[in-house]
Scaffold this motif. Sequence first.
Motif, PDB file in Angstrom:
ATOM      1  N   GLY A  83       0.786  -1.236   0.000  1.00  0.00           N
ATOM      2  CA  GLY A  83       0.000   0.000   0.000  1.00  0.00           C
ATOM      3  C   GLY A  83       0.812   1.277   0.000  1.00  0.00           C
ATOM      4  O   GLY A  83       0.239   2.364   0.057  1.00  0.00           O
ATOM      5  N   LEU A  84       2.144   1.186  -0.065  1.00  0.00           N
ATOM      6  CA  LEU A  84       2.965   2.408  -0.032  1.00  0.00           C
ATOM      7  C   LEU A  84       3.854   2.463  -1.276  1.00  0.00           C
ATOM      8  O   LEU A  84       4.701   1.590  -1.481  1.00  0.00           O
ATOM      9  N   ILE A  85       3.614   3.476  -2.109  1.00  0.00           N
ATOM     10  CA  ILE A  85       4.346   3.597  -3.369  1.00  0.00           C
ATOM     11  C   ILE A  85       5.202   4.854  -3.344  1.00  0.00           C
ATOM     12  O   ILE A  85       4.691   5.960  -3.181  1.00  0.00           O
ATOM     13  N   HIS A  86       6.504   4.654  -3.492  1.00  0.00           N
ATOM     14  CA  HIS A  86       7.453   5.767  -3.390  1.00  0.00           C
ATOM     15  C   HIS A  86       8.221   5.875  -4.710  1.00  0.00           C
ATOM     16  O   HIS A  86       9.247   5.238  -4.896  1.00  0.00           O
ATOM     17  N   VAL A 113      -8.458  -2.996  -7.522  1.00  0.00           N
ATOM     18  CA  VAL A 113      -9.494  -2.443  -6.652  1.00  0.00           C
ATOM     19  C   VAL A 113     -10.772  -3.280  -6.748  1.00  0.00           C
ATOM     20  O   VAL A 113     -10.973  -4.012  -7.710  1.00  0.00           O
ATOM     21  N   GLY A 114     -11.618  -3.153  -5.739  1.00  0.00           N
ATOM     22  CA  GLY A 114     -12.897  -3.865  -5.744  1.00  0.00           C
ATOM     23  C   GLY A 114     -13.300  -4.157  -4.327  1.00  0.00           C
ATOM     24  O   GLY A 114     -12.489  -4.032  -3.398  1.00  0.00           O
ATOM     25  N   PRO A 115     -14.568  -4.534  -4.156  1.00  0.00           N
ATOM     26  CA  PRO A 115     -15.081  -4.749  -2.799  1.00  0.00           C
ATOM     27  C   PRO A 115     -14.387  -5.917  -2.104  1.00  0.00           C
ATOM     28  O   PRO A 115     -14.321  -5.955  -0.871  1.00  0.00           O
ATOM     29  N   GLY A 116     -13.825  -6.868  -2.872  1.00  0.00           N
ATOM     30  CA  GLY A 116     -13.179  -8.025  -2.241  1.00  0.00           C
ATOM     31  C   GLY A 116     -11.766  -7.720  -1.763  1.00  0.00           C
ATOM     32  O   GLY A 116     -11.216  -8.423  -0.913  1.00  0.00           O
ATOM     33  N   ALA A 117     -11.157  -6.663  -2.307  1.00  0.00           N
ATOM     34  CA  ALA A 117      -9.760  -6.380  -1.971  1.00  0.00           C
ATOM     35  C   ALA A 117      -9.666  -5.886  -0.530  1.00  0.00           C
ATOM     36  O   ALA A 117     -10.511  -5.156  -0.059  1.00  0.00           O
ATOM     37  N   ARG A 118      -8.597  -6.301   0.125  1.00  0.00           N
ATOM     38  CA  ARG A 118      -8.500  -6.080   1.556  1.00  0.00           C
ATOM     39  C   ARG A 118      -7.874  -4.712   1.861  1.00  0.00           C
ATOM     40  O   ARG A 118      -7.008  -4.234   1.151  1.00  0.00           O
ATOM     41  N   GLY A 145      -6.191   5.115  -3.618  1.00  0.00           N
ATOM     42  CA  GLY A 145      -6.611   3.733  -3.341  1.00  0.00           C
ATOM     43  C   GLY A 145      -7.040   2.946  -4.548  1.00  0.00           C
ATOM     44  O   GLY A 145      -6.281   2.829  -5.477  1.00  0.00           O
ATOM     45  N   GLY A 146      -8.287   2.574  -4.402  1.00  0.00           N
ATOM     46  CA  GLY A 146      -9.386   2.809  -3.488  1.00  0.00           C
ATOM     47  C   GLY A 146      -9.669   4.296  -3.237  1.00  0.00           C
ATOM     48  O   GLY A 146      -8.871   5.140  -3.573  1.00  0.00           O
ATOM     49  N   ASP A 147     -10.820   4.553  -2.665  1.00  0.00           N
ATOM     50  CA  ASP A 147     -11.184   5.935  -2.362  1.00  0.00           C
ATOM     51  C   ASP A 147     -11.119   6.162  -0.853  1.00  0.00           C
ATOM     52  O   ASP A 147     -11.955   5.633  -0.108  1.00  0.00           O
TER      53      ASP A 147
END
Length: 345
Positions: A83-86, A113-118, A145-147
């Motif tokens: 989740g961290l892009i540098h 992305v999507g409702p299943g993604a954690r 994200g995600g939003d």
Amino acid sequence: MTKTIRSIAGLARAGLVRPEERSKLDTVASRYAVAVTPILAAAIEHASDPIALQFLPSPDELITTPEERADPIGDSVHEKLPGLIHRYPDRVLLKPIHACAVYCRFCFRRETVGPGARALRKVELENAYDYIRAHPEIWEVILTGGDPLLMSPARLAEIVGALDSISSVRTIRIHTRVPIVDPDRVDDAMVQALRVKTPVWIAVHTNHARELTAPARASLARLADAGLPLVSQTVLLRGVNDDADVLEELFRSLVECRVKPYYMHNPDLAPGTSRFRLPIARGRSLLRSLRGRLSGLAQPTYVLDLPGGHGKVPVGPDYVGPAAEGTIEDPWGRSHAYPPPPDRD
Ligand SMILES: *Cc1c(COP(=O)(O)O)cnc(C)c1O
């Protein structure tokens, strides 16, 4: 309609898909998430209007072309932690959740992305904060994200508060579509969560003035009234907004909502999205036609995110003639001499 539509059956019940397309669309929906919020569903007038084209799945999404890729802009090359892009020294992306209020059919993160993604776990967030603390050159943290505005105000407050307490982080930016597509979420509690001592900038994603409904404008006003600076990003999309009048109306409307048009993106090479793409020359000529007729406040920078993680670059029109000629073009295409500096040797 009071609930977000998340299935082809739901779209069919709302009269938003053709019965003969249903089986293909079920395949599409099993691959790429679908969500249409009530305000957008209500705004759809016909199958080829700009709202329908952006949010209703199409059988064309099953067509992938050789240049398309699952990670079109090379996020994974620069993913230092989950989740961290540098990618750039002075700023990082932090993606706390992978769900959105709506799923754009041209999304460049449609494979992830999507409702299943954690969502990121607590320990993963803590690790991200540690990384940011350990890299004081990180001046800005961009929540995307995600939003991020799909999170509850309490969760958002936790994350924004944690970033606010890192002294080397001087700017927080949130990329979101929520104020436009699910405006009631922007309530007092959410606005309160964003009011910290570090400046929080909001970058709203919107592609057509028709998205700027009265409730959407009211939610932008709540953010602006709270002192949060607003910018926008727009994706140039064939059939949706590839028209000078449409772009002019969008950019003017945004400025009227106190939103500074920031970027106009060339669409990325995401799988199954070729129907939206157009030549860069088309984007350049559209922006060229707006220069000279539209306030400078309403002019975004036309950018392209290079595949492979090589970064964003402006690809907009330029007006400087060949060096030997010493000429500059005006907004109407006429060439004028511009004197070089005096020779100092
Ligand atoms: C787009 C992007 C940014 C932000 O770029 P700006 O030009 O500052 O808006 C930062 N990091 C990554 C990885 C990006 O893709």
